[in-house]
Scaffold this active site. Sequence first.
Site, mmCIF file in Angstrom:
data_model
loop_
_atom_site.group_PDB
_atom_site.id
_atom_site.type_symbol
_atom_site.label_atom_id
_atom_site.label_comp_id
_atom_site.label_asym_id
_atom_site.label_seq_id
_atom_site.Cartn_x
_atom_site.Cartn_y
_atom_site.Cartn_z
ATOM 1 N N ASP B 208 4.217 -3.969 4.701
ATOM 2 C CA ASP B 208 3.681 -3.808 3.347
ATOM 3 C C ASP B 208 3.110 -2.398 3.257
ATOM 4 O O ASP B 208 2.058 -2.107 3.831
ATOM 5 C CB ASP B 208 2.598 -4.873 3.111
ATOM 6 C CG ASP B 208 1.842 -4.661 1.805
ATOM 7 O OD1 ASP B 208 2.086 -3.647 1.113
ATOM 8 O OD2 ASP B 208 0.984 -5.513 1.490
ATOM 9 N N GLN B 211 -0.411 0.573 0.548
ATOM 10 C CA GLN B 211 -1.453 1.585 0.738
ATOM 11 C C GLN B 211 -0.979 2.765 1.574
ATOM 12 O O GLN B 211 -1.579 3.843 1.517
ATOM 13 C CB GLN B 211 -2.696 0.948 1.389
ATOM 14 C CG GLN B 211 -3.339 -0.169 0.576
ATOM 15 C CD GLN B 211 -3.891 0.315 -0.755
ATOM 16 O OE1 GLN B 211 -4.231 1.482 -0.941
ATOM 17 N NE2 GLN B 211 -3.990 -0.594 -1.726
ATOM 18 N N LYS B 234 0.713 3.274 -7.074
ATOM 19 C CA LYS B 234 -0.322 3.718 -6.130
ATOM 20 C C LYS B 234 0.048 5.080 -5.537
ATOM 21 O O LYS B 234 -0.731 5.693 -4.831
ATOM 22 C CB LYS B 234 -0.496 2.681 -5.013
ATOM 23 C CG LYS B 234 -0.994 1.323 -5.527
ATOM 24 C CD LYS B 234 -1.336 0.417 -4.366
ATOM 25 C CE LYS B 234 -1.311 -1.055 -4.725
ATOM 26 N NZ LYS B 234 -2.359 -1.499 -5.628
#
Lengths: 143, 417
Positions: B208, B211, B234
């Site tokens: 994932d 971030q 993001k």
Amino acid sequence: MDELYREQILEHYKRPHNFGPLEDYDLEFEDSNPFCGDEQHIRIKLDSDGRVAEVRFEGSGCAISTAATSLLSEELAGKTREELVRLDKAFVLDLLGIDISATRMKCALLGLKVVKGASLGKPADWEDEGEQGDPTELQRSGI
Amino acid sequence: MKPVATAPSLPRSVDQIRAEFPILAREIAGRPIAYLDNGATAQKPEAVLEAMDRFNREHNSNVHRGVHTLSEEATRLYEDARRTVAGHLGAEAREVVFTRNVTGAINLVASAWGDANVGPGDRIVITEMEHHSNVVPWYLLAQRAGAELDWVPITDEGRLDMAAFEAALQRGPKLVAVAHISNVLGTINPVAEISRMAHDAGALVLVDGAQSAPKLPLDMAELGADFYGFTGHKLYGPTGIGALWARRELLEAMPPYEGGGSMIHKVSKDEISWASPPARFEAGTPPIAEAVGLAAAVEWVDGIGLDAIHAHETDLTAYALARLTEVPGLRVFGPPAGDDRTGIVSFEIEGVHAHDVSEILDRHAVAVRAGHHCAQVLMERLGVAATTRASFAVYNTEAEVDRLVEGLLDARKVFEL
């Protein structure tokens, strides 16, 4: 003086009234605010007439949700289950006596949500907006 | 001790970079906003806004199959965007599937790969620090398939418990799903090592990258994983678009996810054959302007350099961790400042709930996030209902961290602590 975090709010946050476990109870309900994870668990003891005799709540929450439920808990004595379900948003907001923004409304009304859930014995159809909800809910719940 | 490498510096000043973000000129309560909620979504530079605006004004059309100028332009821009993203990841364009975000990427893998490869009694390893987007799709798959989830715990410092991970691998999982960087703790997980260990145990690895895509230089070969998902907004890009990178042979073997236009080779009443990847996984009209915006964001980020962005954010994180010690009653979650921690600082202040902290910081025009950060398993592990999180981007400054600290001291004052 702070508009939102008034002395009374801070007081009820730091030392919530009717806070803690209740061993002997007739109604209980637990719910959380899915956006922040705040949880409240309420237990209510009814008297022989089916009216609220004692209320205790537990959980973790912000100043607004904790103070709102603390203030609300003091207003419930003597009410029937039906009267609990009929409590509305304005009732809680009046108790708080402060302007609640849209994003904090769910905090302010979490306590009302668990009180209604406790009296219905299930999550109220009434959602977080504190409206009266579907009037047939009372009959369907056998109250 | 590792030798200290010279940290790459930003090619232009933070002030110059800030000037490229129109929204950073916004004032809240009479002060310029200190936007420290980048872990939720980052702001967009002019380059991204302009690229999307230009597409909509000059090139808008549907992609593929149109034999007219606008459609050819839109198709070229859309496929160029894929090549740009692939180049950024050190991958081939045909290994990059556009999705709506990282949630879309993970759900795609959990459904298309998962339904074909995971059966009763199979195991999937996830970790206690996962965002719900890397928990719920696996939970749903486990329910459908009769499979089991194994949770890798974290240490008290907020790192993965690698001994427990090794033990979980001995149970022969089909897949390991792990965050590259924790959205709460800021921990950088050792994904290359995790991939090696998982592959030795016969498991695939999904990372994932929500971030990490905006925070770390990326090379899929170096990462060694099998699937990597990230989200555009993001990464200074638009919402509504993200990408899944997967090894080519995996994508080729995967059945479709959603059905619709563009994902077929041929449709008849009796039989349908599927398009090759990535088209097989992009049913319907894709987010075209968003793909163009994402490519502009990737180019913008690469123009600055993720190594320099990473160094800037890691320095800022260390500065924040040091300054936060000045706030009485404040407890920070996650590892201490160091190589495996960047960009994200979550904390609680004794006696002030995260929501109230955030509300008071907003009065100082400091934007942070408060709540469970879609990581309720981690909240339980940390023993808190909610935390306050400051998360940094390339445009953040020490002066903004100072304003965060000033706001936190004020929160204590408001609460009469």
